[in-house]
Design an enzyme around this catalytic site. Structure first.
Site, short mmCIF file in Angstrom:
data_model
loop_
_atom_site.label_atom_id
_atom_site.label_comp_id
_atom_site.label_asym_id
_atom_site.label_seq_id
_atom_site.Cartn_x
_atom_site.Cartn_y
_atom_site.Cartn_z
N ASP A 79 -22.43 14.85 -26.15
CA ASP A 79 -21.07 15.09 -25.90
C ASP A 79 -20.37 14.07 -25.28
O ASP A 79 -19.32 14.09 -24.43
CB ASP A 79 -20.64 16.48 -25.20
CG ASP A 79 -21.66 16.22 -23.82
OD1 ASP A 79 -22.28 15.61 -23.69
OD2 ASP A 79 -21.36 17.43 -22.89
N HIS B 133 3.21 7.11 5.35
CA HIS B 133 2.01 7.99 5.69
C HIS B 133 1.21 6.90 6.80
O HIS B 133 0.29 7.47 7.67
CB HIS B 133 1.30 8.27 4.57
CG HIS B 133 0.47 6.93 4.06
ND1 HIS B 133 0.93 6.35 3.12
CD2 HIS B 133 -0.73 6.64 4.32
CE1 HIS B 133 -0.23 5.08 2.60
NE2 HIS B 133 -1.05 5.66 3.49
N HIS C 201 0.63 -1.26 -0.04
CA HIS C 201 -0.05 -0.07 -0.07
C HIS C 201 0.79 1.30 0.10
O HIS C 201 0.80 2.03 -1.09
CB HIS C 201 -0.98 0.09 1.09
CG HIS C 201 -1.65 1.50 1.34
ND1 HIS C 201 -2.54 1.85 0.56
CD2 HIS C 201 -1.62 2.13 2.37
CE1 HIS C 201 -3.04 2.82 0.82
NE2 HIS C 201 -2.55 3.04 2.05
N ASP D 132 -3.43 8.28 -1.00
CA ASP D 132 -3.74 7.07 -0.41
C ASP D 132 -5.30 6.71 -0.60
O ASP D 132 -5.50 5.35 -0.90
CB ASP D 132 -3.82 7.72 1.34
CG ASP D 132 -4.26 6.80 2.27
OD1 ASP D 132 -3.73 5.43 2.20
OD2 ASP D 132 -4.78 7.40 3.17
N GLU E 96 -0.04 5.76 12.55
CA GLU E 96 -1.28 5.24 12.99
C GLU E 96 -1.54 3.72 13.32
O GLU E 96 -2.04 3.31 13.83
CB GLU E 96 -2.42 5.68 11.77
CG GLU E 96 -3.79 5.84 12.48
CD GLU E 96 -4.76 5.62 11.26
OE1 GLU E 96 -4.55 6.10 10.19
OE2 GLU E 96 -6.01 5.49 11.84
N ASP E 97 -0.61 3.06 12.15
CA ASP E 97 -0.77 1.49 12.41
C ASP E 97 0.43 0.75 12.76
O ASP E 97 0.31 -0.55 12.83
CB ASP E 97 -1.09 0.98 10.99
CG ASP E 97 -2.36 1.45 10.28
OD1 ASP E 97 -3.07 1.79 11.24
OD2 ASP E 97 -2.41 1.40 8.97
MN MN Z 1 -2.99 4.51 3.91
#
Ligand code: MN
Length: 712
Positions: free
Chosen positions: A262, A72, A48, A139, A76-77
């Protein structure tokens, strides 16, 4: 799965000499802390952040942003902390990771207050460093691309949030490719059946039109070359979600896809701005432009920096075609938006201070002022959805409309009755026309009158489907009322001819049976049908007589079937039209006639030489002819008779008319200056031959000097 070397390769395409240690360190660290974690897809978790970083590299962003992409999710994880990130990768990277972590912690589908709070946080993080939102978008993009591994309910929630917040954010930042992909992925997960059906239908359409696209491209290329212009020409299709929205806006189903012109558009990409305007001239000389569809976003760029010329023309096969004309530079900005500016400023990072982010600065200031979450959300939406206008009721309530909406839309949004009776509007205290286009911030007050009624013209000015539907409904009802009155009149006359009482019959149970025989739901609908010309009054009476015959147990006498003529007139190429004979020239069968399409009242039939028709719009004239089998009724015609002034002339002339089997509806007597008598009669005749017969009989009366038809 993306490998780290793919990211490095990508970076080297735009930063050939870059020192990539920071990114390499970030990769190693991320791999270490995510060790052992897996995604719902079963892939190692690291896939990821790698995918996110690769997208950022594809967007040609700077190295700290790509490093932040790799890191990123670590805070958090995993066991990693922000301090550690700061220590290892510097404050810049830590700042971005912190921003992304804060946004990610937002709960989904929260209440209004929470939603507002989340947006506040996101804006603050963005304002501090716009790169936060770029990482967040990359993300979200990867999460959307792998959404099929999520549980069903969660898929819908995430897709909804993507449509509500992330796709508009991408659009606001001008990252068009991402906005389109996010929208299509959300659409696919929210409405899987419709998505597939639409995708297949569009693909089929594209295949069918392939040769058309090639032909247009060739014509363009060739003609531009003749004018010394050399450019790339692309034939491209709209993305599925925008087609879907267009279908919905126009109330169409997927089967009616061909009504959207269109879906395939053309784009001409040139080197210089000057050439764009030259190419526009070439296009407009090649195909007729549709007025009002030309837009110059080169002189007036959109707030997200988008620049291009847009025009719609009638193409080689009479089809509408949308054509965009822009430079290579504009094309890149149109696709990449904010990201396209990144490295062209010698690697300098754009921050919230840059003039291009005025809107963002405004929002951040606004969020300090607007403590009410609803107000705040509305003001954010205002900036994320520039195609909408926000206006206020006199009580300060906010109403949202599509760009271009008018006071009529506003009136119907308040209440249907307000819409039906609106005669004008005040905007910010000033009287405006009903065609006025509402602007964000307007305070709108609707003026009504009990006598006012919607007009068909309103349909041209309204933008909302609500107003359109209400106006159509009203007009239909009104037309029905008119047809009912006319149908009643026609039936009463036909009933009288056969010595039947219309009112008595209408109240009898037999009335509904007759209506059903004509496949109408009620007798009233049948009468409306007569007024519309769907059924003739003589057909109705014919049915009634036939039923009476049967009830008398006599052998059924089949009356000769009468064609479904429309008052004895055929109109070429039209459906069920309301047809009326003009009162001014009173045409009778046998006269040369022409139809005139009235606004909302069907067709009026005039004589070809009627003076009233000499100066009207020829587009509203329509060919009509007498239906020979249908002309069994009688028609009024005016005749003028001049006689010597002598007693008993009226009686003799009336007698001559009656003996010609014509009814006298009206008679007037005057004297001429030279003491002769002038009679004006309105007589009922079956046609021109009958009328001539009447006149010739009248002329034979002794004392008659002149007898002729009159047309006024
Ligand atoms: Mn993520």
């Amino acid at each position: 799965m993306i490998r780290f070397s793919d990211i490095l390769d990508q970076i080297h395409t735009y930063l050939p000499k870059a020192e990539t240690t920071l990114v390499e360190k970030a990769y190693v660290y991320s791999a270490k802390v995510h060790q052992g974690q897996t995604r719902l897809s079963g892939e190692p978790y690291l896939s990821h952040p790698l995918a996110v970083a690769y997208t950022l590299a594809k967007m040609r962003l700077d190295l700290p942003t790509i490093a932040a992409g790799l890191l990123h999710d670590t805070v958090e994880d995993t066991c990693a902390s922000l301090e550690e990130i700061g220590r290892l990768f510097g404050e810049e990277v830590a700042g971005i990771v912190d921003g992304v972590t804060k946004i990610s912690a937002m709960p989904l589908a929260s209440k209004l207050e929470k939603q507002a709070e989340n947006l506040r946080k996101m804006l603050l993080a963005m304002a501090k460093d716009i790169r936060v939102i770029l990482v967040k978008l990359a993300d979200r993009l990867h999460n959307m691309r792998t959404l099929e591994y999520q549980k069903e309910g969660k898929r819908a929630q995430i897709s909804r949030e993507t449509l509500d917040i992330y796709a508009p954010l991408a659009a606001r930042l001008g990252i068009d490719w991402m906005k389109r992909e996010l929208e299509d992925l959300s659409f696919c997960h929210l409405y899987p059946d419709e998505y597939r059906q639409l995708r297949d239908a569009v693909e089929q359409m594209i295949t069918e039109r392939q040769s058309f696209v090639e032909e247009v491209k060739e014509i363009l290329e060739h003609t531009l070359a003749l004018h010394g212009l050399k450019g790339r020409i692309l034939g491209r299709r709209k993305h599925l979600y925008s087609i879907w929205r267009k279908l919905e806006r126009q109330g169409l189903t997927i089967d009616q896809l061909d009504q959207i012109y269109d879906i395939i558009g053309f784009r001409i990409i040139l080197k210089e701005v000057k050439e764009c305007y030259e190419a526009l001239g070439v296009v407009h000389s090649l195909w007729k432009p549709i007025p009002g569809r030309f837009k110059d976003y080169i002189s007036l760029p959109k707030p997200n920096m988008y620049q291009s010329l847009h025009t719609t023309v009638i193409g080689p096969y009479g089809e509408r075609m949308e054509i965009q004309i822009r430079t290579e530079e504009m094309d890149r900005i149109a696709n990449e938006g904010i990201a396209s500016h990144w490295l062209y400023k010698e690697g300098k990072i754009l921050s919230g201070k840059s003039g291009q982010f005025e809107w963002l600065k405004r929002l951040v200031e606004l969020q300090k002022e607007l403590q009410n979450p609803k107000e705040f959300l509305e003001s954010v939406r205002l900036d994320l959805f520039p195609d909408e206008v926000y206006v206020f009721t006199p009580k300060g309530e906010v109403k949202v409309f599509p760009q271009g909406a008018t006071p009529i839309d506003f009136a119907y949004a308040i209440h249907t009755e307000v819409g039906h009776h609106c005669i004008g509007a005040k905007v910010n205290g000033q009287i405006v026309s009903l065609r006025y286009k509402l602007q964000t911030g307007d305070m709108v007050e609707i003026l009504t009158s009990a006598q006012a009624r919607p007009s068909r013209d309103w349909l041209k000015y309204v933008k909302t489907s609500r107003a359109r539907a209400r106006i159509r409904h009203f007009l239909k009802k009104e037309e029905e009322a008119r047809s009912l009155a006319l149908g009643r009149e026609l039936c009463e006359r036909e009933f009288r001819k056969h010595r039947l009482d219309f009112s008595q019959f209408a109240d009898s149970p037999e009335a509904e049976n007759i209506a059903r025989e004509f496949s109408f739901k009620s007798f009233q609908d049948l009468i409306i049908g007569v007024g519309f010309g769907k059924v003739s009054a003589s057909q109705v009476v014919g049915k009634i007589l036939a039923r009476q015959e049967r009830e008398k147990e006599r052998p059924i006498l089949e009356k000769p079937s009468k064609r479904q003529g429309k008052g004895g007139i055929l109109v070429r190429g039209t459906g069920d039209l309301l047809i009326k004979l003009a009162r001014c020239c009173q045409p009778v069968p046998g006269d040369e006639i022409i139809g005139y399409i009235t606004r909302g009242r069907g067709v009026t039939v005039h004589r070809v030489d009627c003076p009233n028709l000499q100066h009207v719009d020829s587009e509203r004239k329509i060919d009509v002819s007498w239906d020979i089998q249908g002309t069994d009724g009688v028609h009024p015609a005016k005749i003028s008779v001049i006689t010597v002034d002598q007693k008993g002339m009226l009686a003799s002339v009336s007698n001559a008319i009656s003996s010609s089997e014509a009814n006298i509806v009206k008679a007037e007597v005057t004297t001429t200056p030279d003491k002769k008598a002038r009679f004006i009669f309105v007589v009922e005749v079956t046609g021109r031959d009958h009328l001539n017969q009447v006149l010739s009989n009248v002329r034979q009366v002794s004392g008659v000097l002149k007898a002729e038809r009159r047309f006024s």
